[in-house]
Design a protein around this motif. Structure first.
Motif, PDB file in Angstrom:
ATOM      1  N   THR A  25       0.842  -1.192   0.000  1.00  0.00           N
ATOM      2  CA  THR A  25       0.000   0.000   0.000  1.00  0.00           C
ATOM      3  C   THR A  25       0.875   1.239   0.000  1.00  0.00           C
ATOM      4  N   LEU A  26       0.597   2.136  -0.886  1.00  0.00           N
ATOM      5  CA  LEU A  26       1.421   3.328  -1.015  1.00  0.00           C
ATOM      6  C   LEU A  26       1.032   4.359   0.023  1.00  0.00           C
ATOM      7  N   PRO A  27       1.970   5.197   0.459  1.00  0.00           N
ATOM      8  CA  PRO A  27       1.636   6.278   1.368  1.00  0.00           C
ATOM      9  C   PRO A  27       0.799   7.317   0.647  1.00  0.00           C
ATOM     10  N   PRO A  28       0.158   8.207   1.420  1.00  0.00           N
ATOM     11  CA  PRO A  28      -0.649   9.245   0.775  1.00  0.00           C
ATOM     12  C   PRO A  28       0.171  10.021  -0.246  1.00  0.00           C
ATOM     13  N   GLY A  29      -0.387  10.216  -1.416  1.00  0.00           N
ATOM     14  CA  GLY A  29       0.313  10.972  -2.438  1.00  0.00           C
ATOM     15  C   GLY A  29       0.827  10.109  -3.572  1.00  0.00           C
ATOM     16  N   SER A  93       3.506  -5.975  14.536  1.00  0.00           N
ATOM     17  CA  SER A  93       4.750  -5.751  13.789  1.00  0.00           C
ATOM     18  C   SER A  93       4.464  -5.439  12.329  1.00  0.00           C
ATOM     19  N   LEU A  94       3.503  -6.137  11.765  1.00  0.00           N
ATOM     20  CA  LEU A  94       3.148  -5.947  10.366  1.00  0.00           C
ATOM     21  C   LEU A  94       2.641  -4.533  10.103  1.00  0.00           C
ATOM     22  N   TRP A  95       1.723  -4.080  10.962  1.00  0.00           N
ATOM     23  CA  TRP A  95       1.158  -2.741  10.789  1.00  0.00           C
ATOM     24  C   TRP A  95       2.205  -1.652  11.055  1.00  0.00           C
ATOM     25  N   ARG A  96       3.037  -1.866  12.073  1.00  0.00           N
ATOM     26  CA  ARG A  96       4.074  -0.882  12.389  1.00  0.00           C
ATOM     27  C   ARG A  96       5.041  -0.723  11.217  1.00  0.00           C
ATOM     28  N   LYS A  97       5.453  -1.841  10.632  1.00  0.00           N
ATOM     29  CA  LYS A  97       6.397  -1.770   9.513  1.00  0.00           C
ATOM     30  C   LYS A  97       5.765  -1.121   8.285  1.00  0.00           C
ATOM     31  N   LYS A  98       4.477  -1.324   8.095  1.00  0.00           N
ATOM     32  CA  LYS A  98       3.783  -0.649   6.992  1.00  0.00           C
ATOM     33  C   LYS A  98       3.897   0.872   7.141  1.00  0.00           C
ATOM     34  N   LYS A  99       3.681   1.355   8.354  1.00  0.00           N
ATOM     35  CA  LYS A  99       3.760   2.795   8.604  1.00  0.00           C
ATOM     36  C   LYS A  99       5.197   3.289   8.470  1.00  0.00           C
ATOM     37  N   ARG A 100       6.132   2.517   9.020  1.00  0.00           N
ATOM     38  CA  ARG A 100       7.540   2.898   8.903  1.00  0.00           C
ATOM     39  C   ARG A 100       7.962   2.984   7.440  1.00  0.00           C
ATOM     40  N   ASN A 101       7.517   2.020   6.626  1.00  0.00           N
ATOM     41  CA  ASN A 101       7.881   2.033   5.204  1.00  0.00           C
ATOM     42  C   ASN A 101       7.269   3.211   4.458  1.00  0.00           C
ATOM     43  N   ALA A 102       6.079   3.646   4.899  1.00  0.00           N
ATOM     44  CA  ALA A 102       5.469   4.826   4.283  1.00  0.00           C
ATOM     45  C   ALA A 102       6.305   6.066   4.555  1.00  0.00           C
ATOM     46  N   VAL A 103       6.834   6.170   5.779  1.00  0.00           N
ATOM     47  CA  VAL A 103       7.710   7.298   6.107  1.00  0.00           C
ATOM     48  C   VAL A 103       8.990   7.228   5.275  1.00  0.00           C
ATOM     49  N   LYS A 104       9.538   6.029   5.157  1.00  0.00           N
ATOM     50  CA  LYS A 104      10.775   5.859   4.375  1.00  0.00           C
ATOM     51  C   LYS A 104      10.549   6.255   2.919  1.00  0.00           C
ATOM     52  N   GLU A 105       9.388   5.908   2.381  1.00  0.00           N
ATOM     53  CA  GLU A 105       9.082   6.289   0.998  1.00  0.00           C
ATOM     54  C   GLU A 105       9.024   7.805   0.845  1.00  0.00           C
ATOM     55  N   ALA A 106       8.429   8.490   1.825  1.00  0.00           N
ATOM     56  CA  ALA A 106       8.375   9.955   1.786  1.00  0.00           C
ATOM     57  C   ALA A 106       9.785  10.535   1.825  1.00  0.00           C
ATOM     58  N   PHE A 107      10.635   9.959   2.682  1.00  0.00           N
ATOM     59  CA  PHE A 107      12.015  10.437   2.768  1.00  0.00           C
ATOM     60  C   PHE A 107      12.732  10.256   1.438  1.00  0.00           C
ATOM     61  N   LYS A 108      12.596   9.068   0.819  1.00  0.00           N
ATOM     62  CA  LYS A 108      13.291   8.803  -0.444  1.00  0.00           C
ATOM     63  C   LYS A 108      12.810   9.750  -1.544  1.00  0.00           C
ATOM     64  N   HIS A 109      11.510  10.054  -1.520  1.00  0.00           N
ATOM     65  CA  HIS A 109      10.968  10.990  -2.510  1.00  0.00           C
ATOM     66  C   HIS A 109      11.630  12.363  -2.361  1.00  0.00           C
TER      67      HIS A 109
END
Length: 597
Positions: A25-29, A93-109
């Motif tokens: 699932t992609l982060p907002p945006g 753990s699954l839900w937490r990592k989903k949120k963490r990965n969304a933040v990481k995607e924003a950072f990489k962008h």
């Protein structure tokens, strides 16, 4: 047997689809492809230019004869800060990592936007794709982001950035003045944080940190050894004298401790610690003698060491001086009681003179820190009920102080301060707190019932043209409608959001201290709203008005977006031992310094 096997098909399919959803699932945006591109300099290659002035060290005009060394007494035990977290379930753990990965995607962008459009420049302009020179032109965003890259596991990007760092020439700049504080927390702090996270694996980090520290040390060559905070570095480079300013911002004087202390710890050179310890000694001497004993005013006469300004706050212009007291105590392993003394002298008047409870419709038991001006007798005990995003750091600082100084009764104060900033996010149409707003303060901190008429009266009194406003509820309601004021808010004097980190900073710290998952829930609401509202083609942008559901974006992304804001969002959704508060001290730019052991 065939029937039994068929019974597993549906649950297995559901599990596969659930796992795919959680991790894809992609982060907002929406997603922006992240592609590594060449790091060869295309805009800002640092080369020697004979026409530019270069820093060179001259004999000091006011040399130190006897340096103040790092304290050598035995370290005292410091209580544990972090909560004793239990193992989490696989679903958590699954839900937490989903949120963490969304933040990481924003950072990489945002990182790719900077890399592709403003490489080796200070800051990306996130709407136009241009760049800004804001901090001497030494690639502020690049240096500020080094430890964020490490924390998020972007090791290829880190090593690519490290090769660029080697090309930065810290001996020259086109800036006429150097902001010593900003240079210290972003550049020196960024290099030291990356050095400590990699256990000294990359010698270039300490080498470049020493270059910038040696440069900044020149600002201390004054008659009283107080730094010239807006340093006329070209005068020093020419061997001319400098003096500290008669109007020095408190935070710019009192927030050099951690970085210079760490330099002395790592290099063995006592001059860095000596430089900041002289500031601390002067601050402690003055602390009981100001017009609000225990607190320092917003402006300091650093030349005559007079503390006579009548304005007191823990917000902008003062904030990190107070933040650094418990942190310096930890970095020095509690080898001296000085910083605990200073913190304990400050926290009492902060609680008694600056904190207030706002009136809310739901009766929320929350706190904010206001301002006081003791210029006149009538205003000496009156709090200006101004909430400020910059002040949101205080919840985390009080939380850390409550733990390391064994003041458990103040943990509830830390919670209420942090919850106040969460409330200020939640009440806005964007779900984002503005830069500054004014609130209707409770008359009784322990018993505060909603009073509509008091709120209306406070609104009329806050209005810039209140003398021409009728003393009626109808007039107040017109102001509420015109300025989009949520219940309890009397004015939104600056409705912008500048991508600031202070609120998520305290939310992160309180989560690590208490283990309360409500702080993770609040962080996720904050992140989703910020990411959705600020995302641009190139990165993320400040917004002009949090009262609008679709605010206009501003062509502005300061380096702390990558260095602090997204780092704190990432850490709150990471395992608790990643940058443990019992192992690291985070400077005011969120750079982690290893606590000596």
């Amino acid at each position: 047997m065939l029937l039994v096997r068929k019974n597993y098909v549906l649950p297995t399919l559901v599990l596969i689809l659930t796992t795919y959803f959680l991790f894809s699932t992609l982060p907002p945006g929406g997603e922006v492809p992240y592609v590594t591109k060449s790091s060869e300099p295309n805009k800002a290659e640092s080369t020697k230019d004979d026409n530019r002035i270069h820093w060179s060290k001259h004999p000091e005009q006011h040399p130190i004869v006897d340096y103040i060394s790092l304290p050598t007494s035995s370290p005292s035990p410091i209580p544990q800060i972090q909560y004793g977290f239990s193992p989490e379930s696989w679903l958590d753990s699954l839900w937490r990592k989903k949120k963490r990965n969304a933040v990481k995607e924003a950072f990489k962008h945002a990182w790719m936007g900077y890399k592709d459009n403003a490489w080796l420049r200070d800051e990306l302009s996130p709407l136009s794709g241009g760049y800004r020179t804001s901090f001497a032109g030494w690639a502020a965003t690049l240096v500020d982001s080094l430890d964020s890259l490490l924390i998020m596991g972007l090791l290829d990007e880190f090593e690519e950035a490290l090769r660029a760092v080697e090309r930065i020439d810290f001996s020259t700049t086109e800036s006429i003045q150097i902001n010593v504080f900003e240079t210290n927390i972003r550049y020196l702090g960024g290099l030291l944080g990356a050095h400590d996270l990699t256990d000294g694996k990359y010698p270039v980090l300490l080498k470049k940190a020493t270059e910038i520290a040696e440069f900044l040390y020149g600002s201390f060559d004054t008659s009283n050894r107080m730094p010239q905070s807006r340093w006329e570095w070209t005068r020093s480079a020419a061997g001319l004298s400098i003096q500290p300013s008669g109007n020095t911002i408190l935070a710019e004087l009192g927030s050099l401790n951690l970085e210079f202390t760490r330099m002395s710890q790592l290099t063995g050179d006592p001059k860095y610690f000596d430089a900041i310890q002289r500031i601390s000694d002067n601050l402690e001497t003055a602390q009981k003698q100001t017009q609000v004993p225990g607190l320092w005013p917003m402006l300091v006469d650093a030349q005559s060491l007079r503390f006579v300004d009548t304005r007191f706050t823990i917000g902008g212009m003062a904030d990190s001086t107070y933040e650094y007291l418990p942190k310096e105590h930890m970095l020095l392993q509690a080898r001296t009681p000085q910083y605990q003394r200073m913190y304990e002298l400050a926290i009492t008047p902060i609680k008694e003179r600056l904190l207030f409870r706002p009136m809310t419709k739901d009766g929320d038991d929350i706190l904010f820190s206001g301002n006081i001006n003791v210029a006149s007798r009538s205003s000496q005990k009156k709090i200006e009920p101004q909430a400020e995003h910059l002040k949101c750091f205080l919840g985390g600082t009080v939380g850390i102080g409550a733990k390391v100084f064994n003041r458990p009764e103040e943990l509830s104060v830390a919670r209420k301060l942090t919850d106040g900033c969460i409330w200020a996010y939640d009440i806005m149409p964007t779900g984002i707190m503005p830069e500054t707003l004014y609130l209707s303060p409770c008359e009784d901190m322990s018993d505060c019932q909603w009073d509509e008429q008091k709120w209306h009266r406070d609104i009329r009194n806050r209005s810039p043209k209140h003398s021409n406003i009728a003393e009626t509820d109808a007039a107040a309601k017109a102001l509420i409608e015109k300025f989009k004021l949520p219940p309890g808010v009397t004015e939104i004097s600056d409705p912008r959001y500048m991508l600031r980190p202070e609120a998520i900073e305290s939310v992160f710290i309180m989560y690590r201290i208490t283990g309360d998952k409500k702080y993770q829930d609040a962080a996720w609401r904050m992140f989703k709203n910020i990411e959705k509202t600020t995302r641009t083609k190139y990165a993320h942008a400040a917004i002009n008005d949090v009262r609008k559901t679709k605010p206009a974006q501003i062509d502005y992304m300061e380096s702390f977006w990558l260095a602090e804001t997204l780092k704190y969002f990432y850490l709150i959704f990471s395992e608790p031992d990643l940058i443990s508060l019992d192992e690291y001290v985070l400077n005011t730019e969120a750079h982690p310094f290893k606590r000596p052991s």
